[in-house]
Design a protein around this motif. Structure first.
Motif, PDB file in Angstrom:
ATOM      1  N   GLU A   3       5.801  -3.140  10.952  1.00  0.00           N
ATOM      2  CA  GLU A   3       5.293  -1.766  10.854  1.00  0.00           C
ATOM      3  C   GLU A   3       6.428  -0.762  11.128  1.00  0.00           C
ATOM      4  OE1 GLU A   3       2.471   0.586   9.704  1.00  0.00           O
ATOM      5  OE2 GLU A   3       1.370  -1.083  10.594  1.00  0.00           O
ATOM      6  N   SER A  63      -6.145   1.699  -0.277  1.00  0.00           N
ATOM      7  CA  SER A  63      -5.447   0.636  -1.011  1.00  0.00           C
ATOM      8  C   SER A  63      -5.496  -0.686  -0.252  1.00  0.00           C
ATOM      9  CB  SER A  63      -3.983   1.005  -1.227  1.00  0.00           C
ATOM     10  OG  SER A  63      -3.799   1.582  -2.484  1.00  0.00           O
ATOM     11  N   LEU A  64      -5.244  -0.621   1.036  1.00  0.00           N
ATOM     12  CA  LEU A  64      -5.266  -1.841   1.844  1.00  0.00           C
ATOM     13  C   LEU A  64      -6.635  -2.503   1.779  1.00  0.00           C
ATOM     14  CD1 LEU A  64      -3.252  -0.732   5.001  1.00  0.00           C
ATOM     15  CD2 LEU A  64      -2.551  -2.433   3.302  1.00  0.00           C
ATOM     16  N   SER A  79       0.814  -1.236   0.000  1.00  0.00           N
ATOM     17  CA  SER A  79       0.000   0.000   0.000  1.00  0.00           C
ATOM     18  C   SER A  79       0.841   1.276   0.000  1.00  0.00           C
ATOM     19  CB  SER A  79      -1.017   0.038   1.153  1.00  0.00           C
ATOM     20  OG  SER A  79      -0.461   0.522   2.361  1.00  0.00           O
ATOM     21  N   TRP A 105      -3.380  -6.033   6.604  1.00  0.00           N
ATOM     22  CA  TRP A 105      -3.534  -4.603   6.891  1.00  0.00           C
ATOM     23  C   TRP A 105      -2.209  -3.966   7.320  1.00  0.00           C
ATOM     24  CZ3 TRP A 105      -7.865  -1.711   6.018  1.00  0.00           C
ATOM     25  CH2 TRP A 105      -9.092  -2.371   5.879  1.00  0.00           C
ATOM     26  N   THR A 106      -1.103  -4.650   7.133  1.00  0.00           N
ATOM     27  CA  THR A 106       0.195  -4.171   7.630  1.00  0.00           C
ATOM     28  C   THR A 106       1.210  -4.120   6.499  1.00  0.00           C
ATOM     29  OG1 THR A 106      -0.299  -5.272   9.736  1.00  0.00           O
ATOM     30  CG2 THR A 106       1.994  -4.614   9.347  1.00  0.00           C
ATOM     31  N   PRO A 107       2.032  -3.081   6.362  1.00  0.00           N
ATOM     32  CA  PRO A 107       1.952  -1.811   7.097  1.00  0.00           C
ATOM     33  C   PRO A 107       0.861  -0.910   6.530  1.00  0.00           C
ATOM     34  CG  PRO A 107       3.788  -1.763   5.555  1.00  0.00           C
ATOM     35  CD  PRO A 107       3.168  -3.120   5.430  1.00  0.00           C
ATOM     36  N   LYS A 108       0.600   0.204   7.227  1.00  0.00           N
ATOM     37  CA  LYS A 108      -0.560   1.035   6.913  1.00  0.00           C
ATOM     38  C   LYS A 108      -0.171   2.344   6.220  1.00  0.00           C
ATOM     39  CE  LYS A 108      -3.337  -0.913  10.642  1.00  0.00           C
ATOM     40  NZ  LYS A 108      -2.329  -1.993  10.850  1.00  0.00           N
ATOM     41  N   PHE A 109       0.223   2.253   4.948  1.00  0.00           N
ATOM     42  CA  PHE A 109       0.535   3.485   4.216  1.00  0.00           C
ATOM     43  C   PHE A 109      -0.729   4.130   3.664  1.00  0.00           C
ATOM     44  CE2 PHE A 109       4.621   1.142   3.651  1.00  0.00           C
ATOM     45  CZ  PHE A 109       5.432   2.043   4.315  1.00  0.00           C
ATOM     46  N   ASP A 110      -1.589   3.317   3.048  1.00  0.00           N
ATOM     47  CA  ASP A 110      -2.766   3.866   2.369  1.00  0.00           C
ATOM     48  C   ASP A 110      -3.940   2.940   2.682  1.00  0.00           C
ATOM     49  OD1 ASP A 110      -4.827   4.295   0.477  1.00  0.00           O
ATOM     50  OD2 ASP A 110      -3.408   5.145  -0.959  1.00  0.00           O
TER      51      ASP A 110
END
Lengths: 424, 424
Positions: free
Chosen positions: A416, B376-377, A70, B368-373
């Motif tokens: 993370e 998108s996830l 992402s 769901w990791t990592p959480k950039f967007d």
């Protein structure tokens, strides 16, 4: 160590589904169905209301790219690579590779993948993950021949082979990983082919992923990527060919002749708009065609059941033929053909003597109701997370939803943290 | 009844993602972000590590067909309909329709669907499910004009409108459901259009699903299905057009002119090999394009996040354009455009004054990791079952994984029983 999976429904090698018990002795399946009365199990797993399949095989991925999940999506390929992916990859250190791979391991186990074929840098850290997680890994050092570190990467691949080929009770295989014909010049590929042959190693390479790649290859070398691979001796090594989207009939004939195995990546090919591989044609020609997720920056997950479903759906609509890739064939692509593609012998089938890589789906839930055809339910309806038990090489990696080898909380936390650092 | 969803990440109408609290008062959202200090909630939901989106809208389904899930797959269309689906449907009684719909309700709530547009028989039983489950339903009696029961079905649609339009605090809307141009002759469609206009009801109909349908329509009537719908007055009613795969530029102009809303069904169109709808073209032309699952015998689940993902992926590879349908646009197709398509006003957006149809995803887990967007996830990676909380019309249907209105065990049991009976 002996394990008995009791009274489970199971997808058998002939495609039929039967209620059986499965006896596992050491690394291998001792019996499917006719369990000897004197089989005394150390562990008994209740298989009621479960469906057993051979573990899913991810025939092409870059596990540590989970850290970039992402980070950059919905972009044109070169913009995405040059301005987003490559600059961040350049910042990745050995511990990033490790935690990215561990994050991948959690996701793979939770969604029923038992074997993965990987190509990336610092692969000894991915080997470490493979050893710790208990997964089966087919590892290659990704080598970009034209890059400043091309020679070094080539050496690292040799070292990786020396240190890890056959390691972890045989759970690790090492291949050579020349990235692609457009990043490795012919002479470089010839040297890789020689090094592989010397070691009886196979080759994992990206071939014919995009239309532009094939056009450029024809312009530059007067041959298609597969033609060039024949000329450079790569095809003599035994090849796992990732993507293989843009193929003509001569390419398919070469694949057949040299027993090239295709790793089809429907999710990645769709997301990156690479094209639709001629999968029904490959299967008809008898080319071993497996499935992969590619890395999570072009997918964006490692969910192999999703790839099985996409393979079943995409080729139907592409061919306007509802029988193009039936459910049972798509499932074989993700299991039996996968094991063959990545070169793991005696695997991918629930039968006596096969390696005990087994996945159990809990069939309780609306998507599994009603139960007319369990293969259809799995391929077209089931949530990937209904996997609750995963065995590799006779050892349990997950039992009734509980991970046995991986500390999920720590891994999510560390991954993370790594992702934040490399993108800052 | 006042509810506060505290400190959740949320996808806002402009596509941005922010951490907010969401206040719900009665049926509607009272505030997103600037919650008045004196807002005293009866229920507080901890939104930490969750992503809130407007509830998913399934713009075209046949809920009770869950009973036929996995009964017949991988067949040619007419063989499948004539020899498998229709004979079994003929055996379905009112209680089958009810339990099939209840099974659908469990699946819809668990995967984050808050509104569904349905077309089938015995729709008062689907209305009953809608009332009991708390979902929002847009119901039409499927009418096959050429069938022996065509007139009766037409009458049942009128009764359904009289009895249920606006029922359940406005959660139920009733449309007219002439099945398709090839099952309803032009004069019949004219009468349906008149009946709909009299009542200010809209029309839900299958249009241009297969190439053969369009070819036959041209041969028989000298017009495309959309041309024929204009002539019969159907387009004057406000139309929810299921499938809409085979369209020419004139059809798209008609859709725009009459504000026809398309319910695109990528999963069904792929599985049945119907074709690929020109979705980027529809979106560019400003035609409201929503998403649906179709029935579970051609999908085979009711997972709307899967449809969002397929919409994002399929049109990229079809157009060979990685920007064809970006993640945010696909998500709007499944939410905001969905609400508009099925005619539910003030819904499909997390904003003050909108109907409180809200879904929360638990973002804990490898996908769901990592959480950039986060968009998108959700669109490219998340498992559909990471939904853990679902609100419709301000009422909780699921809270942290626990269903509040449906007895899942009883429903799975009864649905399995009905499925067995009708197929025996």
């Amino acid at each position: 160590m002996k394990t008995l999976i009791k009274d489970t429904m199971a997808v058998l090698p002939d495609g039929s589904v039967k209620e059986v018990s499965i006896a596992v002795d050491g690394q291998r399946i001792a019996a499917v169905g006719d369990v000897p009365e004197n089989f005394s199990a150390d562990t008994v797993i209740d298989g009621k209301n479960h469906l057993a399949i051979p573990g899913l095989v991810n025939a092409h991925t870059h596990a540590s790219m989970t850290l970039l999940r992402s980070y950059a999506d919905d972009m044109n390929l070169m913009d995405w690579l040059q301005n987003k992916i490559w600059p961040i990859e350049a910042k990745m250190r050995k511990d990033d590779i490790y935690w990215g791979a561990m994050l991948a391991a959690v996701e793979m186990v939770r969604t029923g993948t038992t074997t993965f074929a990987d190509m990336y840098g610092d692969m000894e850290k991915v080997a470490e993950m493979t050893i710790e997680s208990g997964l089966r890994g087919v590892l290659a050092r990704g080598i970009i021949g034209v890059a400043p570190n091309g020679e070094q990467a080539f050496e690292e691949n040799k070292t990786l082979f020396k240190d890890f080929h056959g390691a972890a009770d045989g759970r690790i295989t090492v291949m050579f990983g020349p990235h692609a014909p457009y990043t490795c010049p012919p002479d470089f590929l010839r040297r890789v082919a020689e090094a592989a042959k010397e070691r009886k190693a196979e080759v994992h390479i990206h071939l014919a992923e995009t239309k532009g790649e094939v056009e450029n290859c024809l312009k530059e070398h007067g041959k298609t990527p597969f033609g060039l691979m024949e000329e450079t001796g790569i095809l003599d090594c035994g090849v796992l060919s990732a993507h293989s989207v843009w193929l003509n009939d001569d390419d398919i004939a070469l694949m057949k002749k040299y027993h090239v195995r295709a790793a089809h990546n429907p999710g990645s090919n769709m997301k990156l708009a690479s094209g639709i591989a001629p999968v029904p044609k490959l299967l008809k020609a008898g080319v071993c065609t497996a499935l992969g997720t590619d890395g999570t920056s072009s997918n964006n997950n490692l969910d192999m059941l999703e790839e099985v479903r996409l393979a079943a759906l995409l080729h139907k609509v592409d061919a306007l033929d509802p029988l193009a890739v039936p459910a049972g064939e798509a499932l074989k692509m993700g299991t039996e053909y996968g094991a063959e593609a990545v070169g793991v012998k005696d695997a991918g089938k629930l039968e006596k003597g096969a390696l005990a890589d087994i996945v159990l789906y809990n069939m309780h839930g609306p998507e599994w109701t009603p139960k007319f055809d369990l293969v259809s339910l799995l391929v077209y309806s089931a949530p990937s997370h209904s996997v609750d038990t995963v065995m590799v090489d006779g050892k349990l990696l997950m039992e009734k939803g509980e991970l046995k080898t991986l500390d999920e909380e720590k891994i999510l936390f560390e991954a993370e943290k790594c992702a934040k650092r490399i993108t800052q």
